[in-house]
Design an enzyme around this catalytic site. Structure first.
Site, PDB file in Angstrom:
ATOM      1  N   LYS A 124     -11.595  24.325 -33.137  1.00 34.72           N
ATOM      2  CA  LYS A 124     -11.308  24.639 -31.729  1.00 34.72           C
ATOM      3  C   LYS A 124     -12.358  23.911 -30.882  1.00 34.72           C
ATOM      4  O   LYS A 124     -13.442  24.459 -30.629  1.00 34.72           O
ATOM      5  CB  LYS A 124     -11.394  26.144 -31.484  1.00 34.72           C
ATOM      6  CG  LYS A 124     -10.351  26.957 -32.229  1.00 34.72           C
ATOM      7  CD  LYS A 124     -10.526  28.446 -31.924  1.00 34.72           C
ATOM      8  CE  LYS A 124      -9.533  29.295 -32.682  1.00 34.72           C
ATOM      9  NZ  LYS A 124      -9.814  30.733 -32.545  1.00 34.72           N
TER      10      LYS A 124
ATOM     11  N   PHE B  70      -6.368  32.371 -30.779  1.00 33.04           N
ATOM     12  CA  PHE B  70      -6.521  32.990 -32.090  1.00 33.04           C
ATOM     13  C   PHE B  70      -5.322  32.685 -32.991  1.00 33.04           C
ATOM     14  O   PHE B  70      -4.176  32.805 -32.562  1.00 33.04           O
ATOM     15  CB  PHE B  70      -6.698  34.502 -31.939  1.00 33.04           C
ATOM     16  CG  PHE B  70      -7.208  35.159 -33.174  1.00 33.04           C
ATOM     17  CD1 PHE B  70      -8.540  35.052 -33.530  1.00 33.04           C
ATOM     18  CD2 PHE B  70      -6.345  35.860 -34.007  1.00 33.04           C
ATOM     19  CE1 PHE B  70      -9.018  35.647 -34.691  1.00 33.04           C
ATOM     20  CE2 PHE B  70      -6.804  36.457 -35.170  1.00 33.04           C
ATOM     21  CZ  PHE B  70      -8.150  36.348 -35.510  1.00 33.04           C
TER      22      PHE B  70
ATOM     23  N   ASP C 189     -12.297  27.145 -43.397  1.00 28.98           N
ATOM     24  CA  ASP C 189     -10.944  27.274 -42.867  1.00 28.98           C
ATOM     25  C   ASP C 189     -10.862  26.786 -41.428  1.00 28.98           C
ATOM     26  O   ASP C 189     -10.044  25.938 -41.077  1.00 28.98           O
ATOM     27  CB  ASP C 189     -10.433  28.724 -42.971  1.00 28.98           C
ATOM     28  CG  ASP C 189     -11.407  29.744 -42.374  1.00 28.98           C
ATOM     29  OD1 ASP C 189     -12.491  29.357 -41.892  1.00 28.98           O
ATOM     30  OD2 ASP C 189     -11.067  30.941 -42.400  1.00 28.98           O
TER      31      ASP C 189
ATOM     32  N   GLY D  15     -11.625  33.003 -45.834  1.00 26.67           N
ATOM     33  CA  GLY D  15     -10.552  32.290 -45.152  1.00 26.67           C
ATOM     34  C   GLY D  15     -10.149  30.961 -45.751  1.00 26.67           C
ATOM     35  O   GLY D  15      -9.001  30.543 -45.624  1.00 26.67           O
TER      36      GLY D  15
ATOM     37  N   ASP E 273     -14.883  27.438 -35.074  1.00 29.79           N
ATOM     38  CA  ASP E 273     -14.640  27.954 -33.719  1.00 29.79           C
ATOM     39  C   ASP E 273     -15.875  27.587 -32.883  1.00 29.79           C
ATOM     40  O   ASP E 273     -15.994  26.459 -32.411  1.00 29.79           O
ATOM     41  CB  ASP E 273     -14.407  29.464 -33.852  1.00 29.79           C
ATOM     42  CG  ASP E 273     -13.995  30.151 -32.563  1.00 29.79           C
ATOM     43  OD1 ASP E 273     -14.183  29.561 -31.494  1.00 29.79           O
ATOM     44  OD2 ASP E 273     -13.511  31.282 -32.619  1.00 29.79           O
TER      45      ASP E 273
HETATM   46  P1  IMP Z   1     -17.499  30.421 -35.675  1.00 30.54           P
HETATM   47  O1  IMP Z   1     -18.815  30.856 -36.225  1.00 30.54           O
HETATM   48  O2  IMP Z   1     -17.322  30.860 -34.258  1.00 30.54           O
HETATM   49  O3  IMP Z   1     -17.264  28.933 -35.829  1.00 30.54           O
HETATM   50  O4  IMP Z   1     -16.371  31.185 -36.467  1.00 30.54           O
HETATM   51  C1  IMP Z   1     -15.993  30.766 -37.731  1.00 30.54           C
HETATM   52  C2  IMP Z   1     -15.279  31.847 -38.506  1.00 30.54           C
HETATM   53  O5  IMP Z   1     -14.624  32.773 -37.633  1.00 30.54           O
HETATM   54  C3  IMP Z   1     -14.178  31.240 -39.354  1.00 30.54           C
HETATM   55  O6  IMP Z   1     -14.649  30.916 -40.631  1.00 30.54           O
HETATM   56  C4  IMP Z   1     -13.134  32.323 -39.380  1.00 30.54           C
HETATM   57  O7  IMP Z   1     -13.391  33.211 -40.450  1.00 30.54           O
HETATM   58  C5  IMP Z   1     -13.325  33.053 -38.078  1.00 30.54           C
HETATM   59  N1  IMP Z   1     -12.354  32.594 -37.055  1.00 30.54           N
HETATM   60  C6  IMP Z   1     -12.593  31.785 -35.993  1.00 30.54           C
HETATM   61  N2  IMP Z   1     -11.485  31.577 -35.270  1.00 30.54           N
HETATM   62  C7  IMP Z   1     -10.504  32.270 -35.891  1.00 30.54           C
HETATM   63  C8  IMP Z   1      -9.082  32.420 -35.632  1.00 30.54           C
HETATM   64  O8  IMP Z   1      -8.492  31.885 -34.682  1.00 30.54           O
HETATM   65  N3  IMP Z   1      -8.411  33.202 -36.532  1.00 30.54           N
HETATM   66  C9  IMP Z   1      -8.999  33.807 -37.588  1.00 30.54           C
HETATM   67  N4  IMP Z   1     -10.318  33.688 -37.865  1.00 30.54           N
HETATM   68  C10 IMP Z   1     -11.057  32.923 -37.028  1.00 30.54           C
END
Ligand code: IMP
Length: 180
Positions: A135, A156, A104, A49, A107
């Site tokens: 986020k 998203f 990128d 990403g 979340d």
């Molecule tokens: P986390 O482990 O929950 O912080 O997720 C991180 C990863 O999830 C990011 O590097 C993205 O690849 C993916 N991700 C999280 N939110 C989104 C979104 O809104 N759109 C697309 N990919 C996302």
């Protein structure tokens, strides 16, 4: 790019414009050039990403630096699975180095939290994080995000390298899902 984008079964509306993202990316690069001057940082780009964000950012980083790539993944569809996998590892010695991880979007932060733990075992001098998006309402980790372009609601998004099931990475603008 058009104002709306249909990817598989989901509709997306244009949300953050290319030019506004570029302004933020330039600000980040300027801060990095000042903060890390003389440290020859190693930027670790988290694929897939972050490829567009990293490319835009690193074109504006003018200090001496190295760039490496890792591939991690915790997502399928539009929900974080919470299961983190490191697919392509890091084969450089980072002991004593200044590291900047380029992501990128943060979340929940689970993906990065686990990766940062892995890096700390390798004894770098310091590890900083640069992310295009955060986020805050979903974020459940504790690490600081040192360089951030935008905080966004817990919805998203696609574009600017971010995908929905493999689609939607190829845009300079960022799109937000239309909840139906
Ligand atoms: P986390 O482990 O929950 O912080 O997720 C991180 C990863 O999830 C990011 O590097 C993205 O690849 C993916 N991700 C999280 N939110 C989104 C979104 O809104 N759109 C697309 N990919 C996302």
């Amino acid at each position: 790019m058009p104002d709306t984008w249909k990817l598989k079964d989901k509709n997306f509306n244009k949300y953050l414009l290319d030019k506004d993202i570029q302004t933020k990316v330039s600000e980040l690069a300027t801060r990095i050039n000042i903060d890390l001057d003389g440290q020859t940082p190693l930027f670790i780009v988290v694929l897939n990403g972050a490829f567009i964000f990293a490319s835009d950012l690193l074109k504006k980083v003018t200090i001496d630096c190295e760039i490496a790539f890792v591939k991690l993944s915790s997502y399928q569809g539009t929900q974080s699975s919470g299961v983190v996998q490191q697919i392509i590892g890091l084969d450089l010695d980072i002991k004593g180095r200044t590291i900047v991880v380029i992501e990128d979007i943060v979340d929940t932060g689970l993906t990065l939290d686990r990766f940062l733990e892995t890096l700390r075992v390798m004894e770098p001098a310091k590890v900083l994080v640069a992310a295009c998006l955060l986020k805050p309402d979903a974020f459940s980790s504790k690490f600081p995000i040192d360089y951030l372009c935008f905080s966004i609601p817990n919805e998203f998004v696609v574009g600017y390298g971010l995908d929905y099931d493999g689609l939607g990475r190829n845009s300079g603008d960022i799109y937000k899902i239309v909840e139906e």
